[in-house]
Scaffold this motif. Structure first.
Motif, PDB file in Angstrom:
ATOM      1  N   GLN A   1      13.310   3.169 -11.407  1.00  0.00           N
ATOM      2  CA  GLN A   1      12.688   3.858 -10.496  1.00  0.00           C
ATOM      3  C   GLN A   1      13.484   3.696  -9.219  1.00  0.00           C
ATOM      4  OE1 GLN A   1       8.854   1.724  -9.830  1.00  0.00           O
ATOM      5  NE2 GLN A   1       7.664   3.433 -10.215  1.00  0.00           N
ATOM      6  N   ALA A   2      13.628   4.785  -8.376  1.00  0.00           N
ATOM      7  CA  ALA A   2      14.355   4.821  -7.269  1.00  0.00           C
ATOM      8  C   ALA A   2      14.299   3.742  -6.312  1.00  0.00           C
ATOM      9  CB  ALA A   2      14.018   6.179  -6.212  1.00  0.00           C
ATOM     10  N   GLY A   3      12.880   3.051  -6.307  1.00  0.00           N
ATOM     11  CA  GLY A   3      12.891   1.853  -5.504  1.00  0.00           C
ATOM     12  C   GLY A   3      13.685   0.593  -6.101  1.00  0.00           C
ATOM     13  N   ALA A   4      13.906   0.667  -7.090  1.00  0.00           N
ATOM     14  CA  ALA A   4      15.037  -0.474  -7.766  1.00  0.00           C
ATOM     15  C   ALA A   4      16.312  -0.301  -7.126  1.00  0.00           C
ATOM     16  CB  ALA A   4      15.057  -0.516  -8.982  1.00  0.00           C
ATOM     17  N   PHE A   5      16.736   1.107  -7.071  1.00  0.00           N
ATOM     18  CA  PHE A   5      17.979   1.312  -6.747  1.00  0.00           C
ATOM     19  C   PHE A   5      18.164   0.932  -5.047  1.00  0.00           C
ATOM     20  CE2 PHE A   5      18.067   3.893 -10.542  1.00  0.00           C
ATOM     21  CZ  PHE A   5      19.476   3.527 -11.156  1.00  0.00           C
ATOM     22  N   LEU A   6      17.316   1.614  -4.384  1.00  0.00           N
ATOM     23  CA  LEU A   6      17.395   1.428  -3.047  1.00  0.00           C
ATOM     24  C   LEU A   6      17.216  -0.247  -2.721  1.00  0.00           C
ATOM     25  CD1 LEU A   6      14.750   3.982  -1.572  1.00  0.00           C
ATOM     26  CD2 LEU A   6      17.120   3.752  -1.030  1.00  0.00           C
ATOM     27  N   ASN A   7      16.549  -0.904  -3.464  1.00  0.00           N
ATOM     28  CA  ASN A   7      16.320  -2.355  -3.238  1.00  0.00           C
ATOM     29  C   ASN A   7      17.869  -3.015  -3.389  1.00  0.00           C
ATOM     30  OD1 ASN A   7      16.140  -5.334  -4.337  1.00  0.00           O
ATOM     31  ND2 ASN A   7      14.233  -4.974  -3.658  1.00  0.00           N
TER      32      ASN A   7
ATOM     33  N   ILE B   1      12.852 -20.071   4.148  1.00  0.00           N
ATOM     34  CA  ILE B   1      12.097 -20.035   2.818  1.00  0.00           C
ATOM     35  C   ILE B   1      11.118 -19.086   3.172  1.00  0.00           C
ATOM     36  CG2 ILE B   1      10.540 -21.171   1.584  1.00  0.00           C
ATOM     37  CD1 ILE B   1      11.964 -23.529   1.453  1.00  0.00           C
ATOM     38  N   VAL B   2      10.499 -19.357   4.439  1.00  0.00           N
ATOM     39  CA  VAL B   2       9.222 -18.542   5.146  1.00  0.00           C
ATOM     40  C   VAL B   2       9.667 -16.886   5.336  1.00  0.00           C
ATOM     41  CG1 VAL B   2       7.584 -18.182   7.076  1.00  0.00           C
ATOM     42  CG2 VAL B   2       8.228 -20.509   6.162  1.00  0.00           C
ATOM     43  N   VAL B   3      10.755 -16.989   5.803  1.00  0.00           N
ATOM     44  CA  VAL B   3      11.139 -15.331   6.062  1.00  0.00           C
ATOM     45  C   VAL B   3      11.591 -14.760   4.844  1.00  0.00           C
ATOM     46  CG1 VAL B   3      13.168 -14.165   7.088  1.00  0.00           C
ATOM     47  CG2 VAL B   3      12.330 -15.854   8.470  1.00  0.00           C
ATOM     48  N   TYR B   4      12.220 -15.378   3.948  1.00  0.00           N
ATOM     49  CA  TYR B   4      12.510 -14.827   2.516  1.00  0.00           C
ATOM     50  C   TYR B   4      11.288 -14.277   1.859  1.00  0.00           C
ATOM     51  CZ  TYR B   4      13.879 -14.761  -2.502  1.00  0.00           C
ATOM     52  OH  TYR B   4      13.996 -14.295  -3.802  1.00  0.00           O
ATOM     53  N   CYS B   5      10.135 -15.320   1.686  1.00  0.00           N
ATOM     54  CA  CYS B   5       8.904 -15.026   1.323  1.00  0.00           C
ATOM     55  C   CYS B   5       8.125 -14.069   1.773  1.00  0.00           C
ATOM     56  CB  CYS B   5       8.335 -16.108   1.111  1.00  0.00           C
ATOM     57  SG  CYS B   5       8.685 -17.644  -0.080  1.00  0.00           S
ATOM     58  N   TYR B   6       7.956 -13.851   3.017  1.00  0.00           N
ATOM     59  CA  TYR B   6       7.438 -12.773   3.676  1.00  0.00           C
ATOM     60  C   TYR B   6       7.838 -11.425   3.708  1.00  0.00           C
ATOM     61  CZ  TYR B   6       3.195 -15.495   5.303  1.00  0.00           C
ATOM     62  OH  TYR B   6       2.077 -16.311   5.393  1.00  0.00           O
ATOM     63  N   GLY B   7       9.483 -11.788   3.759  1.00  0.00           N
ATOM     64  CA  GLY B   7       9.956 -10.624   3.397  1.00  0.00           C
ATOM     65  C   GLY B   7       9.390  -9.776   2.121  1.00  0.00           C
ATOM     66  N   MET B   8       9.648 -10.651   1.083  1.00  0.00           N
ATOM     67  CA  MET B   8       9.385 -10.238  -0.313  1.00  0.00           C
ATOM     68  C   MET B   8       8.002  -9.624  -0.119  1.00  0.00           C
ATOM     69  SD  MET B   8       9.333 -12.592  -3.711  1.00  0.00           S
ATOM     70  CE  MET B   8      10.955 -13.057  -3.418  1.00  0.00           C
ATOM     71  N   GLY B   9       7.000 -10.224   0.339  1.00  0.00           N
ATOM     72  CA  GLY B   9       5.630  -9.792   0.365  1.00  0.00           C
ATOM     73  C   GLY B   9       5.372  -8.404   1.211  1.00  0.00           C
ATOM     74  N   LEU B  10       6.320  -8.204   2.153  1.00  0.00           N
ATOM     75  CA  LEU B  10       6.162  -6.781   2.785  1.00  0.00           C
ATOM     76  C   LEU B  10       6.957  -5.942   2.095  1.00  0.00           C
ATOM     77  CD1 LEU B  10       7.311  -7.588   6.725  1.00  0.00           C
ATOM     78  CD2 LEU B  10       5.258  -6.504   5.947  1.00  0.00           C
ATOM     79  N   TYR B  11       8.072  -6.053   1.427  1.00  0.00           N
ATOM     80  CA  TYR B  11       8.426  -5.100   0.695  1.00  0.00           C
ATOM     81  C   TYR B  11       7.705  -4.333  -0.611  1.00  0.00           C
ATOM     82  CZ  TYR B  11      10.577  -6.074  -3.822  1.00  0.00           C
ATOM     83  OH  TYR B  11      11.347  -6.444  -5.032  1.00  0.00           O
ATOM     84  N   ILE B  12       7.245  -5.621  -1.233  1.00  0.00           N
ATOM     85  CA  ILE B  12       6.375  -5.241  -2.457  1.00  0.00           C
ATOM     86  C   ILE B  12       4.824  -4.637  -1.951  1.00  0.00           C
ATOM     87  CG2 ILE B  12       4.934  -6.413  -4.118  1.00  0.00           C
ATOM     88  CD1 ILE B  12       6.755  -8.672  -4.325  1.00  0.00           C
ATOM     89  N   SER B  13       4.430  -4.899  -0.617  1.00  0.00           N
ATOM     90  CA  SER B  13       3.252  -4.234  -0.151  1.00  0.00           C
ATOM     91  C   SER B  13       3.250  -2.755   0.020  1.00  0.00           C
ATOM     92  CB  SER B  13       2.764  -5.211   1.014  1.00  0.00           C
ATOM     93  OG  SER B  13       3.792  -4.664   2.399  1.00  0.00           O
ATOM     94  N   ALA B  14       4.644  -2.277   0.072  1.00  0.00           N
ATOM     95  CA  ALA B  14       5.026  -0.721   0.365  1.00  0.00           C
ATOM     96  C   ALA B  14       4.644  -0.053  -0.735  1.00  0.00           C
ATOM     97  CB  ALA B  14       6.284  -0.771   0.783  1.00  0.00           C
ATOM     98  N   GLN B  15       4.663  -0.777  -2.002  1.00  0.00           N
ATOM     99  CA  GLN B  15       4.389  -0.230  -3.238  1.00  0.00           C
ATOM    100  C   GLN B  15       5.417   1.030  -3.617  1.00  0.00           C
ATOM    101  OE1 GLN B  15       0.257   0.358  -4.071  1.00  0.00           O
ATOM    102  NE2 GLN B  15      -0.299  -1.455  -2.880  1.00  0.00           N
ATOM    103  N   LEU B  16       6.750   0.691  -3.436  1.00  0.00           N
ATOM    104  CA  LEU B  16       7.605   1.737  -3.866  1.00  0.00           C
ATOM    105  C   LEU B  16       8.537   1.246  -4.951  1.00  0.00           C
ATOM    106  CD1 LEU B  16       8.762   2.874  -0.372  1.00  0.00           C
ATOM    107  CD2 LEU B  16       7.243   4.274  -1.701  1.00  0.00           C
ATOM    108  N   GLY B  17       8.085   0.420  -5.919  1.00  0.00           N
ATOM    109  CA  GLY B  17       8.944  -0.023  -6.722  1.00  0.00           C
ATOM    110  C   GLY B  17       9.663  -1.308  -6.645  1.00  0.00           C
TER     111      GLY B  17
END
Length: 228
Positions: free
Chosen positions: A79-85, A119-135
């Motif tokens: 998916q395009a989201g994987a390349f963007l990531n 650790i906290v910043v990393y995990c919440y950043g991951m949660g945010l990007y996943i919550s957008a549901q763009l791949g």
């Protein structure tokens, strides 16, 4: 329950971008804490030590190979989201590392503070990007492809991936320390708590934008009726 967001590509991309910025900051903080990085970043730093370029460049290069492997295994184009990531995280990592104040603290107390915050910043950043549901990103794409191909549980596939990557990165001289073990144990539970919180925040943000759009459309219709 995870709601499937559709449409609103612009606002979702904004959340996605912010999530990647936050997650990249977390990665850099963990590297600068010098107490042990994530397994993948151990590999990226090890490649940087051995072959030059930049840590962000190796994040992108490794991501390309991972996406190619995932595509071959799943027989599906990523998916395009994987390349963007892949591209954006590499660029963001290098940008953060260029900041003059992004330095390793001298004392252990400072390193521990940076490590814990990272650790906290990393995990919440991951949660945010996943919550957008763009791949999913490259590593998650490979994990999903291997799980589907082998029939193994996702956590087992991810665990084997992390061990293999960590071993190679360690052999290359990457930053393996007790913090790497802490990360391996802590990231899962923290992301598990962060993801529903980030998803709820994103859903509220998107819902408010929808309400504003509906209200604006209603006002426009009333204005048109008044003019006629």
């Amino acid at each position: 329950m995870l709601l499937k967001n559709k449409g609103q590509i612009g606002p979702r991309f904004l959340v996605y971008l912010i999530g990647l910025l936050v997650m990249s900051l977390g990665i850099v903080l963990l590297i600068k804490a010098d107490l042990g990085a994530t397994p993948w970043d151990v590999l990226h730093v090890g490649l940087y030590y051995e072959l030059g370029l930049t840590i962000g460049s190796w994040s992108i290069i490794v991501g390309i190979f991972i996406l190619a492997a995932a595509a071959l295994i799943s027989k599906e184009f990523p998916q395009a989201g994987a390349f963007l990531n892949m591209i954006l995280i590499g660029l963001f990592i290098d940008a953060y590392l260029l900041l003059p104040f992004m330095q390793t603290p001298n004392g252990l107390a400072g390193k521990l503070a940076v490590f814990g915050f990272g650790i906290v910043v990393y995990c919440y950043g991951m949660g945010l990007y996943i919550s957008a549901q763009l791949g999913a990103g490259p590593r998650d794409s490979l994990m999903i492809a291997l799980s589907a191909k082998t029939g193994w549980k996702v956590r087992n596939v991810r665990g084997l991936m992390e061990i293999a990557v960590l071993t190679v990165g360690w052999q290359l001289g990457g930053p393996v320390f007790w913090g790497t073990i802490v990360l391996s144990l802590a990231v899962g539970p923290i992301v598990g708590a962060a993801l529903p919180q980030c998803q709820a925040l994103t859903d509220r943000f998107l819902a408010k934008l929808r309400e504003k759009d509906i209200y604006a459309n209603q006002m426009l219709k009333e204005k048109d009726r008044g003019a006629s």
